[in-house]
Motif scaffolding. Structure first.
Motif, PDB file in Angstrom:
ATOM      1  N   TYR B  32     -28.960 -24.729 -20.628  1.00  0.00           N
ATOM      2  CA  TYR B  32     -28.741 -24.615 -19.191  1.00  0.00           C
ATOM      3  C   TYR B  32     -30.051 -24.187 -18.562  1.00  0.00           C
ATOM      4  O   TYR B  32     -30.664 -23.218 -18.995  1.00  0.00           O
ATOM      5  N   GLN B  92     -23.673 -27.225  -1.398  1.00  0.00           N
ATOM      6  CA  GLN B  92     -22.847 -26.460  -2.329  1.00  0.00           C
ATOM      7  C   GLN B  92     -23.449 -26.479  -3.717  1.00  0.00           C
ATOM      8  O   GLN B  92     -24.309 -27.281  -4.040  1.00  0.00           O
ATOM      9  N   LYS B 114     -15.539 -26.112 -11.695  1.00  0.00           N
ATOM     10  CA  LYS B 114     -14.437 -25.466 -12.385  1.00  0.00           C
ATOM     11  C   LYS B 114     -13.146 -25.739 -11.640  1.00  0.00           C
ATOM     12  O   LYS B 114     -13.145 -26.079 -10.468  1.00  0.00           O
ATOM     13  N   HIS B 115     -12.055 -25.573 -12.360  1.00  0.00           N
ATOM     14  CA  HIS B 115     -10.728 -25.732 -11.786  1.00  0.00           C
ATOM     15  C   HIS B 115     -10.585 -25.039 -10.450  1.00  0.00           C
ATOM     16  O   HIS B 115     -10.051 -25.563  -9.517  1.00  0.00           O
ATOM     17  N   ASN B 116     -11.027 -23.789 -10.419  1.00  0.00           N
ATOM     18  CA  ASN B 116     -10.712 -22.951  -9.276  1.00  0.00           C
ATOM     19  C   ASN B 116     -11.677 -23.205  -8.130  1.00  0.00           C
ATOM     20  O   ASN B 116     -11.647 -22.500  -7.142  1.00  0.00           O
ATOM     21  N   ASN B 117     -12.541 -24.183  -8.310  1.00  0.00           N
ATOM     22  CA  ASN B 117     -13.413 -24.568  -7.225  1.00  0.00           C
ATOM     23  C   ASN B 117     -14.497 -23.537  -6.930  1.00  0.00           C
ATOM     24  O   ASN B 117     -15.109 -23.565  -5.879  1.00  0.00           O
ATOM     25  N   THR B 118     -14.716 -22.582  -7.796  1.00  0.00           N
ATOM     26  CA  THR B 118     -15.896 -21.752  -7.639  1.00  0.00           C
ATOM     27  C   THR B 118     -16.923 -22.282  -8.617  1.00  0.00           C
ATOM     28  O   THR B 118     -16.711 -22.272  -9.807  1.00  0.00           O
ATOM     29  N   GLU B 120     -20.415 -22.670 -10.743  1.00  0.00           N
ATOM     30  CA  GLU B 120     -21.306 -21.745 -11.433  1.00  0.00           C
ATOM     31  C   GLU B 120     -22.611 -21.665 -10.667  1.00  0.00           C
ATOM     32  O   GLU B 120     -23.273 -22.681 -10.470  1.00  0.00           O
ATOM     33  N   PRO B 121     -23.024 -20.493 -10.285  1.00  0.00           N
ATOM     34  CA  PRO B 121     -24.328 -20.416  -9.656  1.00  0.00           C
ATOM     35  C   PRO B 121     -25.399 -20.434 -10.735  1.00  0.00           C
ATOM     36  O   PRO B 121     -25.117 -20.074 -11.876  1.00  0.00           O
ATOM     37  N   PRO B 123     -28.257 -19.042 -12.988  1.00  0.00           N
ATOM     38  CA  PRO B 123     -28.579 -17.653 -13.304  1.00  0.00           C
ATOM     39  C   PRO B 123     -29.834 -17.241 -12.538  1.00  0.00           C
ATOM     40  O   PRO B 123     -30.811 -17.971 -12.515  1.00  0.00           O
TER      41      PRO B 123
ATOM     42  N   ASN C 157      -2.768 -24.773  -8.382  1.00  0.00           N
ATOM     43  CA  ASN C 157      -3.859 -25.714  -8.578  1.00  0.00           C
ATOM     44  C   ASN C 157      -3.314 -27.147  -8.611  1.00  0.00           C
ATOM     45  O   ASN C 157      -2.352 -27.429  -9.308  1.00  0.00           O
ATOM     46  N   GLU C 380     -29.079 -20.006 -22.276  1.00  0.00           N
ATOM     47  CA  GLU C 380     -27.779 -20.388 -21.730  1.00  0.00           C
ATOM     48  C   GLU C 380     -27.497 -21.785 -22.277  1.00  0.00           C
ATOM     49  O   GLU C 380     -28.204 -22.731 -21.953  1.00  0.00           O
TER      50      GLU C 380
END
Lengths: 183, 152, 633
Positions: B32, B92, B114-118, B120-121, B123, C157, C380
């Motif tokens: 990453y 976004q 992700k599922h929850n729509n947040t 990953e920022p 690092p 969801n 990572e």
């Protein structure tokens, strides 16, 4: 032989487990540090709100100072902004739910045509919102808006308290706006 | 337990499993990186890059979609054959995975959320700074014309 | 009303679970009253069950005063998916966890044939219940109120309300996953007591079989759900959450195999104790990984304060079990009277268990490497499917081959027995290799291995006396079919992605798809774009297939719902990837998946095999012959 081996085995096993635990705990700390709270970037402020005077989409005059004593939510939006489309129904719902608690939701429609804005309001069933037209973006500039959508919250004494940059959601309304509505 | 006779066999087994895992991990890890760190990535290596989609940078040409990802310091150009619906929003966070070419263009095959729509920022990524003078409103591109533009 | 009642029910569960633990410990140590302890366990089940029912009631009646309902309820959600919302998010799913643990405890508490270590097993079960009650009450209480109730919620969801399997997959998977707590409890109780009798061994086998069957069914349903809803065309992505469910399945499979070494009802010995205890420790590890936000996964929930709690419990349990093992395991034998022959049934069963454990080690390493590397701040990284395919698949293939050998090891002269199976395998490899050479050698080998197993099983099925029990026969056939489905669908799948205007078409592998219309619809839940297409398989009649793109404003999420034409030999899988802003063209992905149906058929057969073994086990307690040791040829 077994007696001699068992302490070694115990120590090795304990060390391995401790290492695994430490690794997982460290990974966990990083994971929670990295994840953003869902919702927009929200600044908590406490300063007098800038002026907001203008005409609404239906032609009447709007002055923010008339709403002293209410919690005013100002949502900066435009019909060409996709995320704003998702926000408007939510805001319209919040305005309906909380109007009895003295919450007023005001839309600041920037750099937009009145027809497109009205069409989106109709589509989103958000016609109950007071919408101030800002076709040149001058009002938005004076508020420091950088893009759309952004949302400001002004408390009952007329002070600017919250500035959200990005899409707000139901959780944001509940957790950030909710406490301000409570007397 | 007839431990005396069995431990060499156990040891060989453990070494074999270790070798199997080590061999498996060879070249299958995807690192990453932030857009700033992509300069140190060798051409042809698979990499995962997270950042903010630069507003106004998304260009669609036929089936190819091109945009820039930024961490606030450097941008990386991402090129992708197919637009995954709803995953790519200007302004976004997005995480893309793909291979870098010699010109520093990342040829992505997956865009993740992700599922929850947040999202990953990245690092150590961007922290939003409020505009200093409060006078930096960016009008949508195209001047007076309303159109899709500086959407956060 | 529901909120306070739910909180009270959870508080009562916590109190009764603590009481039950103390009472069962008293039974174990001082021979106290069993009736009292059993009553406490039952009250605990009733109150956790009541909490579950209350939460579901709140979801159905949309009591937005509860945080869980405010986050996961919605006025536009149909009744069925309101009910299933109970397990659509973190807190509710932990409540389901708790209900299942409590139910297992209550059933074990009512056991008629009791082992001497049974009170200890009940103490362990109650202790686990206490922990999950505490989590549900203090850390993830779904009955927490919100300051200002919203008028409407976003609903669960969107991905979790697109398929009816949502009502089956999570509860079944959880039941199997959590059900492994009972074998764990018996294994730990054996360690505490330093001995274990016939009844403990029987209970451990029966419960492992029940949990394993449900877990198999749950994993299969999950794969099918993933295939039918997620729209990426696959069913298994080596995602950390999928791995978390696979790990205990592997060790539970190993447990079942080691249990076959002795006849049913032989007192417990080292291998099943270690494996049964380890399986549930892996369950706890998996719960930590998936419920703490530590891994990135499509299924994982967001970061939550539960992480440290779950990690602490996992480490504590592992330390306690480890210490018990170091102390007590030397008291147990290794389950045999004399040395193992190299070619013997017992050896094959042990080897199978070892292979399952090796696969588990490979999978757990791949799952934990990103977490541990991040912890050391060195990098990572993510571990992709390539790792698992390279490191785990060859071991799985070895296990499949061993499966083909195993049925014949009970009777003498094994080498000659394998000749027909080997011929079948070679013929299959030759035929497939010549007619349709797959892209990977591994796939070719898999077809051969599956033919080897199936030929052996077919011969075993008609042999008299049948050398394999019916359950094992069905389960092994299921594994072989599953292997064929996996290999065929990964080696022969053909896919194409094209942007198509209305009227345009594309084709692959003899399948043609033509876009007939692109319809945009606005409904209560959001936007929907349906791309109506005509699919023609070879020269057959055109069939209408309508993949969807749905946008859910409440979650700002777009879901691509595939349209699947299920065929006997292959599925035609179409998805919409994007629709042009003006609605004149759509980017469509067309995939032809050969034999993918065998994956579900195989999975269900494996579960059926487990269920059959369970049935026969109860009816026929007749002792099986002692394993015959066969001299190496």
């Amino acid at each position: 032989m077994r007696a001699a081996r068992r302490p070694t085995a115990a120590v090795t096993a304990a060390l391995a487990l401790a290492l695994l635990g430490a690794g997982l705990a460290a990974g966990l700390r990083d994971a929670s540090g990295e994840s953003t709270a869902p919702g927009p970037v929200t600044l908590t402020l406490d300063r007098p709100a800038p002026d907001l005077v203008g005409s609404t989409l239906d032609g009447s005059r709007f002055d923010l100072t008339d709403y002293r004593g209410s919690v005013v939510v100002i949502n900066v939006w435009a019909s060409w902004c996709a995320p704003c489309r998702t926000e408007l129904p939510l805001l319209a719902g919040a305005a309906r739910t909380w109007s009895a608690d003295g919450v007023v939701v005001v839309g600041l429609n920037v750099r937009d045509s009145a027809e497109a804005a009205q069409a989106l309001l109709d589509e989103a069933e958000a016609t109950n919102l007071i919408t101030v037209a800002d076709p040149t973006g001058a009002v938005a500039v004076s508020w420091g808006v950088r893009g759309v959508p952004e949302t400001f919250v002004i408390d009952r004494s007329g002070r600017l308290r919250l500035w959200a940059q990005g899409i707000i959601d139901a959780v944001w309304l509940r957790e950030r706006l909710g406490p301000m509505v409570q007397p | 337990m007839t431990g005396g006779r069995r431990w060499p066999l156990t040891l060989i087994g453990l070494i074999a499993v270790g070798l199997l895992i080590a061999a498996g991990l060879q070249d299958t890890l995807t690192f990453y990186r932030t857009p700033s760190e992509t300069s140190s990535v060798a051409v042809g290596d698979r990499v995962r890059v997270g950042g903010t989609v630069v507003p106004g940078s998304v260009v669609r040409e036929g089936d190819v979609i091109r945009f820039r990802l930024t961490d606030g310091v450097r941008d990386v150009v991402v090129q992708q054959r197919i637009d995954i619906p709803g995953r790519l929003r200007e302004g976004q966070q997005a995480v893309v995975e793909g291979v870098l070419d010699g010109r520093g263009v990342l040829h992505a095959d997956t865009v993740m959320s992700k599922h929850n729509n947040t999202y990953e920022p990245p690092p150590g990524g961007t922290t939003y700074e409020p505009p200093p003078g409060g006078n930096t409103y960016e009008p949508p591109p195209g001047g007076e014309q309303p159109g899709p533009g500086a959407v956060r | 009303m529901i909120g306070p009642a739910g909180r009270m029910a959870l508080a009562l569960s916590l109190v009764t679970a603590v009481t039950a633990t103390l009472l069962w410990a008293r039974v174990a140590l001082l021979r106290g009253s069993i009736g009292l302890a059993r009553t406490a366990t039952w009250i605990c089940l009733v109150s956790t069950g009541a909490a579950g029912v209350l939460l579901d009631l709140a979801l159905v009646t949309l009591d937005f005063r509860l945080r869980y309902v405010a986050d996961n309820g919605g006025r536009d959600v149909p009744l069925y998916f309101r009910v299933t919302s109970l397990w659509a998010a973190l807190d509710g799913s932990l409540l389901l966890w708790l209900v299942i643990v409590a139910a297992c405890s209550a059933v074990v508490a009512s056991a008629r044939r009791r082992s001497t270590v049974w009170p200890w097993a009940m103490t362990v079960l109650s202790g686990v219940t206490v922990f999950f009650c505490a989590v549900a009450y203090f850390a993830a209480n779904p009955f927490d109120p919100v300051a200002v109730p919203p008028a409407d919620g976003p609903g669960p969801n969107p991905l979790l309300r697109e398929h009816p399997a949502m009502g089956l997959h999570p509860p079944i998977l959880y039941s199997g996953y959590v059900g492994l707590v009972v074998p764990f409890a018996y294994a730990v109780s054996a360690l505490i007591a330093g001995r274990a009798d016939r009844a403990a061994a029987l209970a451990l086998r029966r419960w492992t079989l029940v949990a394993w069957t449900l877990l198999t069914l749950g994993i299969t349903l999950g794969a099918w759900w993933s295939y039918a809803v997620l729209g990426w065309g696959g069913y298994w992505a080596w995602d950390p959450v999928e791995n978390a469910s696979l790990l205990p399945w592997l060790t539970a499979t190993a447990t079942l195999h080691t249990l076959l070494v002795r006849r049913p009802g032989h007192p417990l010995w080292t291998w099943p104790i270690v494996l049964a205890a380890g399986s549930f420790l892996l369950v706890l590890l998996g719960t930590f990984l998936t419920r703490s936000g530590i891994v990135t996964s499509v299924h994982a929930f967001t970061a939550s304060p539960l992480g440290p709690l779950l990690l602490g419990f996992f480490l504590l349990a592992t330390a306690l079990v480890g210490a018990l093992m170091l102390w007590r395991l030397p008291h147990f034998g290794d389950g045999r009277r004399s040395g193992l022959g190299i070619v013997s049934r017992a050896m094959a069963l042990h080897a199978q268990a070892v292979l399952m454990v090796v696969v588990a080690v490979v999978v757990v390493t791949g799952t934990l490497v990103p977490v541990l590397l991040r912890a050391t701040r060195s990098a990572e990284v993510t571990v992709g499917p390539a790792y698992f395919n390279r490191a785990a698949v060859p071991v799985v293939l070895m296990a499949v081959l061993l499966m083909g050998v195993a049925p014949f090891l009970r009777s003498g002269r094994p080498l000659r027995q394998f000749i027909p199976s080997a011929i079948a395998a070679l013929l299959t490899i030759g035929a497939v290799g010549l007619l349709a050479p797959p892209s990977s050698v591994l796939a070719l080998v898999t077809f051969g291995a599956a033919a080897f197993v199936l030929a052996g099983l077919a011969r075993a099925a008609f042999a008299s006396p049948r050398p394999v029990r019916l359950g094992a026969l069905v389960a092994h056939a299921g594994v072989a079919l599953l292997a064929v489905g996996v290999a065929a669908s990964s080696a022969f799948a053909a896919t194409t992605e094209r942007r198509l205007g209305v009227g345009e078409s594309t084709d692959i592998d003899g399948v043609t798809i033509q876009v007939l219309a692109i319809d945009r619809k606005q409904d209560a839940t959001g936007m929907r774009v349906a791309v109506r297409t005509a699919v023609t398989d070879h020269a057959g009649p055109a069939v209408i297939s309508e993949p969807n793109l749905r946008y859910y404003p409440g979650h700002d999420l777009t879901v691509s719902i595939p349209a699947i034409r299920v065929g006997l030999t292959r599925d035609i899988y179409t998805t919409v990837l994007a629709v042009a802003e003006d609605g004149t063209s759509a980017t469509v992905r067309l995939t032809v998946n050969p034999l993918v149906g065998l994956v579900w058929v195989g999975g269900f057969l494996v579960a059926l095999g487990g269920a059959l073994s369970l049935y026969r086990r109860r009816r026929v307690p007749a002792p099986a012959p002692e394993p015959v040791l066969v001299n190496p040829p």
